[in-house]
Design a protein around this motif. Structure first.
Motif, PDB file in Angstrom:
ATOM      1  N   ASP A   9       0.857  -1.185   0.000  1.00 30.43           N
ATOM      2  CA  ASP A   9       0.000   0.000   0.000  1.00 30.43           C
ATOM      3  C   ASP A   9       0.889   1.228   0.000  1.00 30.43           C
ATOM      4  O   ASP A   9       2.084   1.158   0.271  1.00 30.43           O
ATOM      5  CB  ASP A   9      -0.881   0.017   1.241  1.00 30.43           C
ATOM      6  N   LYS A  10       0.295   2.362  -0.272  1.00 26.61           N
ATOM      7  CA  LYS A  10       1.037   3.627  -0.204  1.00 26.61           C
ATOM      8  C   LYS A  10       1.453   3.874   1.237  1.00 26.61           C
ATOM      9  O   LYS A  10       0.709   3.561   2.169  1.00 26.61           O
ATOM     10  CB  LYS A  10       0.152   4.786  -0.662  1.00 26.61           C
ATOM     11  N   PRO A  11       2.597   4.490   1.425  1.00 25.51           N
ATOM     12  CA  PRO A  11       2.986   4.875   2.790  1.00 25.51           C
ATOM     13  C   PRO A  11       1.963   5.855   3.371  1.00 25.51           C
ATOM     14  O   PRO A  11       1.369   6.645   2.639  1.00 25.51           O
ATOM     15  CB  PRO A  11       4.342   5.562   2.605  1.00 25.51           C
ATOM     16  N   ASN A  12       1.786   5.806   4.672  1.00 26.02           N
ATOM     17  CA  ASN A  12       0.853   6.718   5.340  1.00 26.02           C
ATOM     18  C   ASN A  12       1.160   8.176   5.029  1.00 26.02           C
ATOM     19  O   ASN A  12       0.258   9.001   4.895  1.00 26.02           O
ATOM     20  CB  ASN A  12       0.879   6.498   6.854  1.00 26.02           C
ATOM     21  N   SER A  13       2.447   8.499   4.913  1.00 28.83           N
ATOM     22  CA  SER A  13       2.835   9.875   4.620  1.00 28.83           C
ATOM     23  C   SER A  13       2.306  10.320   3.260  1.00 28.83           C
ATOM     24  O   SER A  13       1.887  11.462   3.095  1.00 28.83           O
ATOM     25  CB  SER A  13       4.356  10.014   4.668  1.00 28.83           C
ATOM     26  N   LYS A  14       2.288   9.420   2.292  1.00 32.20           N
ATOM     27  CA  LYS A  14       1.783   9.752   0.955  1.00 32.20           C
ATOM     28  C   LYS A  14       0.260   9.904   0.992  1.00 32.20           C
ATOM     29  O   LYS A  14      -0.301  10.817   0.383  1.00 32.20           O
ATOM     30  CB  LYS A  14       2.201   8.667  -0.043  1.00 32.20           C
ATOM     31  N   VAL A  15      -0.412   9.020   1.718  1.00 31.63           N
ATOM     32  CA  VAL A  15      -1.868   9.118   1.870  1.00 31.63           C
ATOM     33  C   VAL A  15      -2.228  10.441   2.532  1.00 31.63           C
ATOM     34  O   VAL A  15      -3.164  11.130   2.114  1.00 31.63           O
ATOM     35  CB  VAL A  15      -2.421   7.920   2.685  1.00 31.63           C
ATOM     36  N   PHE A  16      -1.465  10.817   3.558  1.00 36.72           N
ATOM     37  CA  PHE A  16      -1.666  12.102   4.241  1.00 36.72           C
ATOM     38  C   PHE A  16      -1.561  13.253   3.242  1.00 36.72           C
ATOM     39  O   PHE A  16      -2.439  14.102   3.158  1.00 36.72           O
ATOM     40  CB  PHE A  16      -0.619  12.251   5.352  1.00 36.72           C
ATOM     41  N   LEU A  17      -0.492  13.273   2.465  1.00 41.86           N
ATOM     42  CA  LEU A  17      -0.271  14.350   1.510  1.00 41.86           C
ATOM     43  C   LEU A  17      -1.389  14.417   0.472  1.00 41.86           C
ATOM     44  O   LEU A  17      -1.836  15.497   0.100  1.00 41.86           O
ATOM     45  CB  LEU A  17       1.087  14.175   0.827  1.00 41.86           C
TER      46      LEU A  17
ATOM     47  N   THR B 263      10.108  11.452  11.492  1.00 45.28           N
ATOM     48  CA  THR B 263      11.095  10.389  11.703  1.00 45.28           C
ATOM     49  C   THR B 263      10.649   9.059  11.094  1.00 45.28           C
ATOM     50  O   THR B 263      11.432   8.118  11.036  1.00 45.28           O
ATOM     51  CB  THR B 263      11.378  10.197  13.201  1.00 45.28           C
ATOM     52  N   ASN B 264       9.383   9.000  10.676  1.00 54.70           N
ATOM     53  CA  ASN B 264       8.866   7.799  10.019  1.00 54.70           C
ATOM     54  C   ASN B 264       7.686   8.213   9.152  1.00 54.70           C
ATOM     55  O   ASN B 264       7.391   9.394   9.043  1.00 54.70           O
ATOM     56  CB  ASN B 264       8.482   6.725  11.046  1.00 54.70           C
ATOM     57  N   GLU B 265       6.988   7.254   8.562  1.00 55.26           N
ATOM     58  CA  GLU B 265       5.892   7.611   7.658  1.00 55.26           C
ATOM     59  C   GLU B 265       4.639   8.084   8.383  1.00 55.26           C
ATOM     60  O   GLU B 265       3.699   8.548   7.756  1.00 55.26           O
ATOM     61  CB  GLU B 265       5.564   6.470   6.701  1.00 55.26           C
ATOM     62  N   GLY B 266       4.629   8.025   9.708  1.00 54.02           N
ATOM     63  CA  GLY B 266       3.505   8.549  10.481  1.00 54.02           C
ATOM     64  C   GLY B 266       2.213   7.807  10.227  1.00 54.02           C
ATOM     65  O   GLY B 266       2.206   6.656   9.818  1.00 54.02           O
ATOM     66  N   ALA B 267       1.111   8.498  10.441  1.00 49.89           N
ATOM     67  CA  ALA B 267      -0.217   7.940  10.205  1.00 49.89           C
ATOM     68  C   ALA B 267      -0.868   8.726   9.072  1.00 49.89           C
ATOM     69  O   ALA B 267      -0.457   9.845   8.771  1.00 49.89           O
ATOM     70  CB  ALA B 267      -1.064   8.022  11.478  1.00 49.89           C
ATOM     71  N   SER B 268      -1.883   8.165   8.486  1.00 48.93           N
ATOM     72  CA  SER B 268      -2.526   8.816   7.344  1.00 48.93           C
ATOM     73  C   SER B 268      -3.276  10.084   7.740  1.00 48.93           C
ATOM     74  O   SER B 268      -3.576  10.907   6.884  1.00 48.93           O
ATOM     75  CB  SER B 268      -3.472   7.845   6.642  1.00 48.93           C
TER      76      SER B 268
ATOM     77  N   TRP C 274       2.888  19.176  14.844  1.00 50.57           N
ATOM     78  CA  TRP C 274       2.127  18.053  14.312  1.00 50.57           C
ATOM     79  C   TRP C 274       0.887  18.591  13.632  1.00 50.57           C
ATOM     80  O   TRP C 274       0.304  19.586  14.043  1.00 50.57           O
ATOM     81  CB  TRP C 274       1.825  16.983  15.345  1.00 50.57           C
ATOM     82  N   ILE C 275       0.567  17.933  12.558  1.00 50.89           N
ATOM     83  CA  ILE C 275      -0.559  18.329  11.720  1.00 50.89           C
ATOM     84  C   ILE C 275      -1.526  17.164  11.659  1.00 50.89           C
ATOM     85  O   ILE C 275      -1.109  16.009  11.479  1.00 50.89           O
ATOM     86  CB  ILE C 275      -0.086  18.656  10.277  1.00 50.89           C
ATOM     87  N   THR C 276      -2.801  17.463  11.815  1.00 53.26           N
ATOM     88  CA  THR C 276      -3.828  16.439  11.627  1.00 53.26           C
ATOM     89  C   THR C 276      -4.745  16.876  10.496  1.00 53.26           C
ATOM     90  O   THR C 276      -4.971  18.066  10.293  1.00 53.26           O
ATOM     91  CB  THR C 276      -4.656  16.199  12.905  1.00 53.26           C
ATOM     92  N   ILE C 277      -5.244  15.900   9.770  1.00 55.09           N
ATOM     93  CA  ILE C 277      -6.218  16.186   8.717  1.00 55.09           C
ATOM     94  C   ILE C 277      -7.121  14.974   8.548  1.00 55.09           C
ATOM     95  O   ILE C 277      -6.666  13.830   8.540  1.00 55.09           O
ATOM     96  CB  ILE C 277      -5.539  16.568   7.380  1.00 55.09           C
ATOM     97  N   ASP C 278      -8.415  15.263   8.480  1.00 57.33           N
ATOM     98  CA  ASP C 278      -9.399  14.239   8.136  1.00 57.33           C
ATOM     99  C   ASP C 278     -10.412  14.891   7.202  1.00 57.33           C
ATOM    100  O   ASP C 278     -10.149  15.956   6.650  1.00 57.33           O
ATOM    101  CB  ASP C 278     -10.043  13.611   9.388  1.00 57.33           C
ATOM    102  N   GLU C 279     -11.563  14.302   7.034  1.00 56.96           N
ATOM    103  CA  GLU C 279     -12.558  14.829   6.101  1.00 56.96           C
ATOM    104  C   GLU C 279     -13.147  16.165   6.539  1.00 56.96           C
ATOM    105  O   GLU C 279     -13.665  16.915   5.725  1.00 56.96           O
ATOM    106  CB  GLU C 279     -13.704  13.819   5.903  1.00 56.96           C
ATOM    107  N   THR C 280     -13.048  16.478   7.829  1.00 53.84           N
ATOM    108  CA  THR C 280     -13.720  17.677   8.335  1.00 53.84           C
ATOM    109  C   THR C 280     -12.794  18.758   8.876  1.00 53.84           C
ATOM    110  O   THR C 280     -13.164  19.925   8.917  1.00 53.84           O
ATOM    111  CB  THR C 280     -14.717  17.308   9.459  1.00 53.84           C
ATOM    112  N   THR C 281     -11.587  18.381   9.297  1.00 52.77           N
ATOM    113  CA  THR C 281     -10.754  19.320  10.040  1.00 52.77           C
ATOM    114  C   THR C 281      -9.269  19.188   9.692  1.00 52.77           C
ATOM    115  O   THR C 281      -8.763  18.086   9.506  1.00 52.77           O
ATOM    116  CB  THR C 281     -10.915  19.079  11.560  1.00 52.77           C
TER     117      THR C 281
END
Length: 188
Positions: free
Chosen positions: A24-32, A121-126, A150-157
């Motif tokens: 699967d894509k790395p979480n960092s890529k999904v985040f971006l 330091t790693n691919e983090g979470a999505s 730290w940055i968070t992002i989801d569908e709403t925020t």
């Protein structure tokens, strides 16, 4: 009942092996990639933590714009009132993200304190990425050497967070991604 042919067995084995080996894509890529659908849109934010009178943020209209989405880079200007000097830049390389703060003067020239931040330091979470201050930041702003963003992002925020380890310094601003706003602001 029909017997299973060798062809069928081979096909089943290939599907299983493909499923096991497929990455699967790395979480960092999904985040971006979460920024892709937001490109060109403005969002209003509010301070959730760390705001205080006279800090330059409190009482100001806070707006972000996902100005540019590319496969390996996202640029997000952060407007504080009429101040258009700040842009967050996320860069993707080697399956990790880097966050830099680009500060400009009104004529577009770089501020003396610009391009500080850190690399995950790693691919983090999505939906969350952490950026401890890097060596460049430590050399540029010695008191920021203990910063963690730290940055968070989801569908709403979308939230931007800063914590200075070993101090009470914390800052969080949150943007409502469900309600794009109209604006023509552009960075300096």
């Amino acid at each position: 009942m029909k017997s299973i042919t060798s062809y069928t067995v081979v096909c089943i084995l290939l599907l299983i092996v493909n499923g096991v080996l497929a990455q699967d894509k790395p979480n960092s890529k999904v985040f971006l990639e979460k920024f892709k659908s937001l490109e060109g849109k403005y969002f209003e934010g509010k301070i959730i933590a760390g705001g205080k009178e006279g800090d330059g943020f409190t009482g100001q209209k806070l707006i972000m714009k996902v100005m540019q989405y590319e496969e390996r880079e996202v640029k997000i200007p952060f407007f504080v009132g009429e101040n258009k000097s700040r842009t967050w830049i996320f860069s993707y390389s080697n399956q990790v993200l880097t966050l830099k703060h680009d500060h400009r003067h009104e004529d577009g020239s770089p501020d003396a304190i610009t391009f500080y931040g850190g690399t995950a330091t790693n691919e983090g979470a999505s939906d969350i990425q952490m950026f401890p201050a890097d060596q460049e930041t430590c050399q540029l702003i010695d008191y920021a050497c203990q910063n963690v963003w730290w940055i968070t992002i989801d569908e709403t925020t979308y939230t931007y967070n800063l914590r200075r380890i070993g101090s009470d310094r914390v800052f969080t601003v949150s943007f409502d991604l469900t309600n794009p706003i109209e604006s023509t602001m552009m960075p300096w």
